[in-house]
Write an enzyme that holds these catalytic residues in place. Structure first.
Site, PDB file in Angstrom:
ATOM      1  N   ARG A  75       0.835  -1.211   0.000  1.00 13.66           N
ATOM      2  CA  ARG A  75       0.000   0.000   0.000  1.00 13.66           C
ATOM      3  C   ARG A  75       0.870   1.262   0.000  1.00 13.66           C
ATOM      4  NH1 ARG A  75      -5.301  -1.129   0.299  1.00 13.66           N
ATOM      5  NH2 ARG A  75      -6.013  -3.000   1.376  1.00 13.66           N
ATOM      6  N   GLY A 111      -6.695  -0.251  -6.935  1.00 11.38           N
ATOM      7  CA  GLY A 111      -7.984   0.328  -6.561  1.00 11.38           C
ATOM      8  C   GLY A 111      -7.928   1.847  -6.545  1.00 11.38           C
ATOM      9  N   ASP A 136     -13.914  -4.317  -3.505  1.00 13.68           N
ATOM     10  CA  ASP A 136     -14.920  -3.383  -2.972  1.00 13.68           C
ATOM     11  C   ASP A 136     -15.847  -2.841  -4.062  1.00 13.68           C
ATOM     12  OD1 ASP A 136     -13.506  -3.729  -0.638  1.00 13.68           O
ATOM     13  OD2 ASP A 136     -12.355  -1.879  -0.868  1.00 13.68           O
ATOM     14  N   ARG A 171     -30.314 -19.116  16.255  1.00 17.53           N
ATOM     15  CA  ARG A 171     -29.477 -17.967  16.612  1.00 17.53           C
ATOM     16  C   ARG A 171     -29.572 -16.845  15.575  1.00 17.53           C
ATOM     17  NH1 ARG A 171     -24.081 -21.482  17.956  1.00 17.53           N
ATOM     18  NH2 ARG A 171     -24.358 -21.572  20.216  1.00 17.53           N
ATOM     19  N   MET A 178     -16.366  -7.564   3.872  1.00 19.14           N
ATOM     20  CA  MET A 178     -15.494  -6.416   3.549  1.00 19.14           C
ATOM     21  C   MET A 178     -16.203  -5.428   2.621  1.00 19.14           C
ATOM     22  SD  MET A 178     -11.604  -7.695   2.995  1.00 19.14           S
ATOM     23  CE  MET A 178     -10.470  -7.910   4.362  1.00 19.14           C
ATOM     24  N   GLY A 179     -15.475  -4.451   2.140  1.00 19.56           N
ATOM     25  CA  GLY A 179     -16.071  -3.470   1.230  1.00 19.56           C
ATOM     26  C   GLY A 179     -15.599  -2.057   1.515  1.00 19.56           C
TER      27      GLY A 179
END
Ligand code: F6P
Length: 377
Positions: A75, A111, A136, A171, A178-179
């Site tokens: 990154r 991205g 995403d 339950r 994610m996103g």
């Protein structure tokens, strides 16, 4: 045959299924033209350090179905490169390395952040082409980005599987998808997997509405519920706070005081960091209000792992080979956007700084409401 071109390529940002398919598509089409292609390792860091792999038929072979990226990724940003405890602007070094290799173009696969970083290098004088990749699906001006379809499949399968255990134990199962700050993945997987509640960042939720929807299901004899929550989803109160912190940062940006900007940025970053806790809190609160037992499943990086879907292989190959056609035409400074069955070069400066979010009247939202899914709003 077109004249020889010298092409550099890198993959940057979070890894995504389909990156290798795109590298292969681009690389093979370039090799067919007898061009030279080098792939820099680990995103912009490899470009700075001049670490690279020379593409040939052999190293591009057998990677179509592989997840991740053979080049590695990071990154790191050209203008904010962490080096020996400092953050330095290394743009000039990257420009020099590009020139030393006599590159005609640098192709950056990434991205939203990568589009921005690539644009920075374009402004520094490099010829740039980008491809849109992210699970995403939030890159502006492209119909879709590769990686999304695979992640959608994985998240949907997870929701399918969670149904039987939720059902058996009566339950609530809260599954976090994610996103980043957009809800495409949660909405798509929630809809495809038949989640009873879908929560996305674009629609702040009211916990009481969710609890009531779950209790109503219970009263109707459905003693389990699946809540599909996007990692960026916020309650209405947290959302107000988030908007305030964003506004504070914008205001601080006008100030000449560097510390003031830094402080506002850090407060916002800390808020974003603790968003990770909100799924656990959500589950706890739902237990308290409904009196039903709840469990949390955080899908995390599973969604980015493994072999790309057929649709992603196809899209990545289409966009990778389209990049070569644009290089032949010397059409630079563009992102290769997916447009229906074809592609469209869109100027990089029009992509940068935008985010593709889920519009509140999107067809998927309308369908979710139509089948009675609670969206928490
Ligand atoms: O942008 C892709 C993505 O997987 C997001 O969905 C997620 O918020 C983020 O990356 C996680 O980043 P990292 O892998 O750096 O933890």
């Amino acid at each position: 045959m077109s004249e020889t071109k010298y092409v550099g390529v890198l993959t940057s940002g979070g890894d995504t299924p389909g990156l290798n398919a795109a590298l292969r598509g681009m690389g093979k089409a370039a090799l067919q033209n007898k061009w030279q292609v080098i792939g820099f390792y680990d995103g912009f860091r490899g470009l700075m350090q001049n670490r690279f792999l020379r593409f040939d038929e052999k190293n591009l072979s057998g990677i179509l179905t592989m997840g991740g990226t053979i080049l590695g990724t990071s990154r790191d940003k050209p203008n904010k490169m962490p080096i020996g405890g400092k953050t330095l602007d290394m743009t000039a070094v990257m420009v020099d390395n590009y020139k030393n290799h006599h590159l005609d173009v640098l192709v950056c696969l990434g991205g939203g952040g990568t589009q921005k970083n690539a644009h920075m290098l374009q402004k520094a004088g490099l010829n740039i082409i980008t491809l849109p990749k992210t699970i995403d699906n939030d890159i502006a001006l492209t119909d879709v980005s590769f990686g999304f379809d695979t992640a959608l499949g994985i998240a949907t399968e997870a929701i399918d599987r969670l149904h039987s255990t939720a059902h058996s134990h009566h339950r609530i199962i809260v599954v976090e998808v994610m996103g980043h700050n957009t809800g495409w993945l949660a909405l798509g997987a929630g809809l495809a997997g038949g989640a009873d509640v879908i929560l996305i960042p674009e629609l702040p939720y009211h916990i009481e509405n969710i609890a009531q929807a779950i209790l109503q299901r219970s009263r109707g004899g459905k003693r389990f519920s699946i809540v599909c929550v996007s990692e960026g989803a916020l309650s209405d109160t947290d959302y107000k706070q988030y908007l305030k912190l964003q506004a504070d940062l914008e205001k601080a940006k006008e100030s000449t005081k560097k510390e003031q900007k830094e402080k506002a940025r850090n407060i916002l970053a800390a808020f974003e960091e603790q968003r990770g806790q909100s799924t656990l809190n959500l589950s706890k609160r739902l237990e308290e209000i409904t009196g039903l037992e709840a469990r949390v499943t955080i899908l995390g990086h599973l969604q980015r792992g493994g072999t790309p879907s057929a649709a992603d292989r196809l899209l990545a190959t289409r966009l990778g080979t389209a990049a070569v056609r644009l290089i032949e035409a010397e059409q630079y400074g563009v992102m290769v956007a997916a447009r229906g069955e074809t592609y469209e070069p869109v100027p990089l400066e029009t992509v940068v700084g935008k985010r593709r979010i889920v519009p509140p009247d999107h067809a998927w939202i309308r369908s979710a409401r139509a089948v009675g899914t609670c969206l928490g709003d």
